[in-house]
Design a protein around this motif. Structure first.
Motif, PDB file in Angstrom:
ATOM      1  N   ASP A 115      -1.651 -40.298   2.319  1.00 39.88           N
ATOM      2  CA  ASP A 115      -1.956 -38.901   3.425  1.00 39.88           C
ATOM      3  C   ASP A 115      -1.023 -38.879   4.459  1.00 39.88           C
ATOM      4  N   GLU A 116      -0.573 -40.247   5.009  1.00 38.64           N
ATOM      5  CA  GLU A 116       0.364 -40.075   6.057  1.00 38.64           C
ATOM      6  C   GLU A 116       1.522 -39.382   5.585  1.00 38.64           C
ATOM      7  N   ILE A 117       1.950 -39.637   4.449  1.00 43.08           N
ATOM      8  CA  ILE A 117       3.093 -38.918   4.240  1.00 43.08           C
ATOM      9  C   ILE A 117       2.983 -37.556   3.955  1.00 43.08           C
ATOM     10  N   ARG A 118       1.872 -37.313   3.326  1.00 44.02           N
ATOM     11  CA  ARG A 118       1.414 -35.735   2.901  1.00 44.02           C
ATOM     12  C   ARG A 118       1.391 -34.879   4.423  1.00 44.02           C
ATOM     13  N   ASP A 119       0.906 -35.536   5.419  1.00 40.78           N
ATOM     14  CA  ASP A 119       0.575 -34.909   6.793  1.00 40.78           C
ATOM     15  C   ASP A 119       2.015 -34.285   7.146  1.00 40.78           C
ATOM     16  N   VAL A 120       3.211 -34.930   6.881  1.00 41.92           N
ATOM     17  CA  VAL A 120       4.412 -34.411   7.526  1.00 41.92           C
ATOM     18  C   VAL A 120       5.270 -34.002   6.373  1.00 41.92           C
ATOM     19  N   ALA A 121       5.000 -33.880   5.123  1.00 40.70           N
ATOM     20  CA  ALA A 121       5.974 -33.756   4.284  1.00 40.70           C
ATOM     21  C   ALA A 121       6.358 -32.142   4.195  1.00 40.70           C
ATOM     22  N   ALA A 122       5.469 -31.341   4.318  1.00 46.74           N
ATOM     23  CA  ALA A 122       5.800 -30.059   4.386  1.00 46.74           C
ATOM     24  C   ALA A 122       7.106 -29.710   5.129  1.00 46.74           C
ATOM     25  N   GLY A 123       7.729 -28.999   4.767  1.00 46.16           N
ATOM     26  CA  GLY A 123       9.134 -28.621   5.349  1.00 46.16           C
ATOM     27  C   GLY A 123      10.143 -29.714   5.134  1.00 46.16           C
ATOM     28  N   GLU A 124       9.906 -30.697   4.493  1.00 44.78           N
ATOM     29  CA  GLU A 124      10.852 -31.732   4.169  1.00 44.78           C
ATOM     30  C   GLU A 124      10.754 -31.829   2.521  1.00 44.78           C
ATOM     31  N   PRO A 125      11.584 -31.225   1.849  1.00 44.75           N
ATOM     32  CA  PRO A 125      11.392 -31.220   0.545  1.00 44.75           C
ATOM     33  C   PRO A 125      11.722 -32.663  -0.030  1.00 44.75           C
ATOM     34  N   ARG A 126      12.684 -33.372   0.464  1.00 44.86           N
ATOM     35  CA  ARG A 126      12.973 -34.686  -0.152  1.00 44.86           C
ATOM     36  C   ARG A 126      11.775 -35.731   0.205  1.00 44.86           C
ATOM     37  N   LEU A 127      10.894 -35.515   1.008  1.00 49.07           N
ATOM     38  CA  LEU A 127       9.889 -36.075   1.369  1.00 49.07           C
ATOM     39  C   LEU A 127       8.442 -35.648   0.177  1.00 49.07           C
ATOM     40  N   ILE A 128       8.619 -34.374   0.148  1.00 49.07           N
ATOM     41  CA  ILE A 128       7.458 -33.819  -1.128  1.00 49.07           C
ATOM     42  C   ILE A 128       7.818 -34.462  -2.536  1.00 49.07           C
ATOM     43  N   ASP A 129       9.264 -34.707  -2.795  1.00 53.25           N
ATOM     44  CA  ASP A 129       9.556 -35.175  -4.166  1.00 53.25           C
ATOM     45  C   ASP A 129       9.193 -36.680  -3.916  1.00 53.25           C
ATOM     46  N   ALA A 130       9.465 -37.392  -2.900  1.00 50.81           N
ATOM     47  CA  ALA A 130       9.155 -38.718  -2.977  1.00 50.81           C
ATOM     48  C   ALA A 130       7.823 -38.844  -2.992  1.00 50.81           C
ATOM     49  N   LEU A 131       6.961 -38.149  -2.393  1.00 54.15           N
ATOM     50  CA  LEU A 131       5.658 -38.079  -2.576  1.00 54.15           C
ATOM     51  C   LEU A 131       5.024 -37.933  -3.976  1.00 54.15           C
ATOM     52  N   ALA A 132       5.684 -36.851  -4.981  1.00 51.61           N
ATOM     53  CA  ALA A 132       5.274 -36.749  -6.050  1.00 51.61           C
ATOM     54  C   ALA A 132       5.545 -37.994  -6.964  1.00 51.61           C
ATOM     55  N   GLU A 133       6.679 -38.514  -6.745  1.00 51.35           N
ATOM     56  CA  GLU A 133       7.230 -39.679  -7.642  1.00 51.35           C
ATOM     57  C   GLU A 133       6.201 -41.007  -7.334  1.00 51.35           C
ATOM     58  N   LEU A 134       5.761 -41.095  -5.856  1.00 52.07           N
ATOM     59  CA  LEU A 134       4.745 -42.055  -5.659  1.00 52.07           C
ATOM     60  C   LEU A 134       3.565 -41.913  -6.380  1.00 52.07           C
ATOM     61  N   GLU A 135       3.137 -40.873  -6.313  1.00 49.27           N
ATOM     62  CA  GLU A 135       1.440 -40.469  -6.632  1.00 49.27           C
ATOM     63  C   GLU A 135       1.540 -40.645  -8.333  1.00 49.27           C
ATOM     64  N   THR A 136       2.693 -40.437  -8.886  1.00 51.40           N
ATOM     65  CA  THR A 136       2.749 -41.000 -10.100  1.00 51.40           C
ATOM     66  C   THR A 136       2.703 -42.589 -10.345  1.00 51.40           C
ATOM     67  N   ALA A 137       3.648 -42.961  -9.684  1.00 51.22           N
ATOM     68  CA  ALA A 137       4.074 -44.358  -9.641  1.00 51.22           C
ATOM     69  C   ALA A 137       2.757 -45.396  -9.448  1.00 51.22           C
ATOM     70  N   VAL A 138       2.110 -45.009  -8.401  1.00 53.44           N
ATOM     71  CA  VAL A 138       0.832 -45.998  -7.958  1.00 53.44           C
ATOM     72  C   VAL A 138      -0.161 -45.890  -9.110  1.00 53.44           C
ATOM     73  N   THR A 139      -0.459 -44.966  -9.791  1.00 59.74           N
ATOM     74  CA  THR A 139      -1.080 -45.094 -10.850  1.00 59.74           C
ATOM     75  C   THR A 139      -0.739 -45.398 -12.399  1.00 59.74           C
ATOM     76  N   SER A 140       0.547 -45.654 -12.301  1.00 58.97           N
ATOM     77  CA  SER A 140       0.995 -46.056 -13.611  1.00 58.97           C
ATOM     78  C   SER A 140       1.230 -47.508 -13.943  1.00 58.97           C
ATOM     79  N   PRO A 141       0.488 -48.124 -15.009  1.00 55.27           N
ATOM     80  CA  PRO A 141       0.679 -49.775 -15.045  1.00 55.27           C
ATOM     81  C   PRO A 141       1.891 -49.951 -15.432  1.00 55.27           C
ATOM     82  N   ALA A 142       2.925 -49.107 -15.620  1.00 49.98           N
ATOM     83  CA  ALA A 142       4.076 -49.616 -16.268  1.00 49.98           C
ATOM     84  C   ALA A 142       5.025 -49.881 -14.998  1.00 49.98           C
ATOM     85  N   VAL A 143       4.712 -49.230 -13.747  1.00 48.87           N
ATOM     86  CA  VAL A 143       5.484 -49.363 -12.570  1.00 48.87           C
ATOM     87  C   VAL A 143       4.852 -50.055 -11.880  1.00 48.87           C
ATOM     88  N   GLY A 144       5.897 -50.894 -11.124  1.00 50.53           N
ATOM     89  CA  GLY A 144       5.310 -52.007 -10.158  1.00 50.53           C
ATOM     90  C   GLY A 144       6.734 -52.776  -9.676  1.00 50.53           C
TER      91      GLY A 144
END
Ligand SMILES: Cc1cc2nc3c(=O)[nH]c(=O)nc-3n(C[C@H](O)[C@H](O)[C@H](O)COP(=O)(O)OP(=O)(O)OC[C@H]3O[C@@H](n4cnc5c(N)ncnc54)[C@H](O)[C@@H]3O)c2cc1C
Length: 542
Positions: free
Chosen positions: A450-479
């Protein structure tokens, strides 16, 4: 002789500069979140680069502690002699409340302000930052244990009393943590030191301990939290240096470690011989009990590593502004300026990350903040401690041969830097802790995202990093370390977008998120506002 000397260009010591008010990142944080404590922090900021402080830090590391196992008559004494410079530093750090401001002040932002004190203190000396950090962590557990009320009160005092006397006769106390045994430090469940109840069992009752500890720093502390086992499993105990009957407790100091760095701080090997101890918490739950302190010590090493980076950076910038080569100041030479600016990004990211973690402790009754703190603790401890040695090394090279000489403070920071990753949970332990959070308390990652989401608008690199993280934190293969790095970098970027000038946030996102960067410092992309980034980090020495 003089006629043969070349003209100037040797840079004097960095002294007399205010380490707090000129450091916008931390002074703005204190002004925003702990305004009533600004004066208390500023007072230490004025002392960090004072000549007397620098001399004490240097001398304490040149005249090392000495163990006295026996007195002149052959009786065991188990004491450590320290140079007066060490005592001076201890009095200064403890006197400013580096260990306790959050516990002694009722003002908002106590943990944040204390973290900034620790950040400043780590620019002075890592060896005494160990006892201040341990005292900080100890105070809440001491306060929760009625039998240790004297220790709780005296450890919170803003002062220092090095005398070797029962705590009731002292004006202030210090506390150590003795957990690591020969067979392993990470795995405390493997501890073999044994405890037997003197009479009744249970929290607050007295036990006798027999066994050893392979690492015990600050052995002249007035008492130690330690782990020993009963039939119920590992238990947490508090072992005072003196028994309640006024005799010296059964703690033998066998040897002081000959360490790479942190040398002014004595780190010892000890044995317990019927050492009198108080059980803290329930029998069999000792690892859990002692780890309640680790939130505080881990924060302290995350912020301490940021402070160490700041010290190396301040030295490098000061030098580069005064030393000339090829007819120009080092700080204006493009290749060198890119290195300096990259160091600024590293320090700024580490600092905002640790300060954010400190703020969660100021709102521990808020569920979201507590969860955020739960995941940020291992992330920040892992990342900041891993990056500090690299910054110290690059700081030395920024200055060149003059910082490879022991008269300069940088060799001290360089030797200190790798330690923060080792103690209080190694890097891999932090990574496993992040994985534990994601498995057992997956909700904890939400406030971070949420903290990242709050400021991500307007910073496309943060939007991409957030999308990567959203997948990574729920993927058992990542860690593993990869995920912990991703969490750290994305959170740092978000915090810099919020708290740092755009030039810094932009270059951080380009290098650390978009990976427009090479694996050494000084590879910022063309177009980065190098001069603006450096200007932000300059203290007022011009
Ligand atoms: C200067 C100094 C002062 C110290 N002071 C104190 C003190 O005051 N009190 C105290 O109790 N201790 C102290 N320590 C000890 C310190 O806490 C330990 O060194 C640390 O906890 C690591 O334990 P270890 O050295 O036994 O390494 P080990 O636990 O043997 O670990 C070795 C390596 O293996 C990795 N590893 C271990 N288990 C796993 C796993 N399951 N998965 C992946 N990797 C793993 C670790 O991350 C590490 O990289 C001090 C250490 C130093 C260097």
């Amino acid at each position: 002789m003089t006629a043969t000397l070349p003209p100037g260009n040797l840079v004097p010591d960095l002294t007399g500069v205010d380490a707090f008010s000129g450091d916008a990142l931390v002074s703005d944080a204190v002004a925003s979140y702990a305004p009533a404590l600004s004066d208390a922090v500023a007072a230490l900021g004025r002392e960090v680069w004072a000549p007397e402080t620098l001399a004490a830090a240097r001398d304490a590391h040149r005249h090392l502690p000495e163990l006295r196992t026996h007195d002149r008559l052959g009786n065991r004494s188990d004491t450590v002699d320290f140079h007066p410079a060490y005592h001076r530093l201890m009095a200064q750090g403890f006197g400013h409340g580096v260990h306790a401001l959050s516990w002694t002040s009722a003002e908002p932002g106590g943990h944040l302000a204390r973290a900034v004190l620790s950040y400043l203190w780590n620019q002075v000396d890592g060896a005494t930052a160990c006892p201040t950090g341990m005292a900080y962590a100890a105070i809440p557990t001491l306060r929760d244990t009625p039998e240790l009320a004297d220790f709780a009160r005296l450890t919170a005092v803003h002062g220092y009393d090095p005398s070797f006397r029962p705590v009731g006769e002292k004006s202030a106390a210090t506390i150590g943590y003795a957990m690591t045994e020969k067979q392993g430090g990470s795995d405390l469940r493997a501890n073999v030191t044994v405890a037997q109840p003197l009479a009744a069992r249970g929290p607050g009752e007295a036990y006798l301990l027999n066994g050893h500890k392979w690492f015990c720093s600050a052995p002249m502390s007035d008492g130690f939290f330690t782990v020993a086992r009963t039939e119920a499993g590992p238990c947490c105990f508090f072992v005072p240096r003196w028994r309640p009957d006024g005799t010296v407790n059964g703690i033998a100091i066998n040897r002081l470690k000959d360490k790479l760095g942190n040398r002014a701080n004595a780190s010892s090997e000890i044995e317990y011989h019927d050492a009198w101890a108080v059980l803290v918490g329930e029998e069999g739950r000792g690892v859990r009990t002692i780890l309640t302190s680790s939130d505080y010590t881990r924060l302290d090493f995350a912020i301490g590593s940021a402070g160490l980076m700041r010290a190396a950076l301040s030295q490098a910038l000061f030098y580069a502004d005064r030393r000339s080569a090829f007819g120009a100041r080092l700080s204006s030479l493009p290749v060198q300026a890119s290195v300096l600016a990259d160091l600024v990004l590293e320090w700024a990211g580490a600092t905002v990350l640790a300060l954010r973690l400190a703020r969660t402790l100021d709102h521990h009754d808020d569920v979201e903040q507590r969860l955020l703190g739960r995941i940020l603790t291992p992330v920040a401890k892992y990342w900041n401690c891993k990056r500090a040695p690299l910054v110290a090394e690059e700081g030395i090279e920024c200055i060149g041969g003059n910082a490879y000489i022991e008269e300069h403070p940088l060799p001290r920071y360089y030797r200190e830097a790798p330690l923060n990753a080792i103690w209080e949970g190694t890097a891999n332990m932090m990574v496993l802790d992040v994985e534990r959070v994601l498995t057992k308390e997956p909700k904890a990652v939400e406030p971070l995202l949420d903290e990242i989401r709050d400021v991500a608008a307007g910073e496309p690199r943060l939007i991409d990093a957030l999308a990567e993280l959203e997948t990574a934190v729920t993927s058992p293969a990542v860690g593993g370390r990869r995920l912990t790095c991703q969490l750290a970098l994305a959170m740092q970027a978000a915090l810099l977008v919020k708290h740092a000038p755009p030039a810094i946030a932009d270059a951080f996102c380009a290098t650390r998120l978009e990976r427009d960067w090479m694996p050494t410092f000084g590879t910022l992309p063309h177009g980065a506002d190098v001069a603006g980034i450096i200007a932000f980090a300059r203290l007022e020495w011009a």
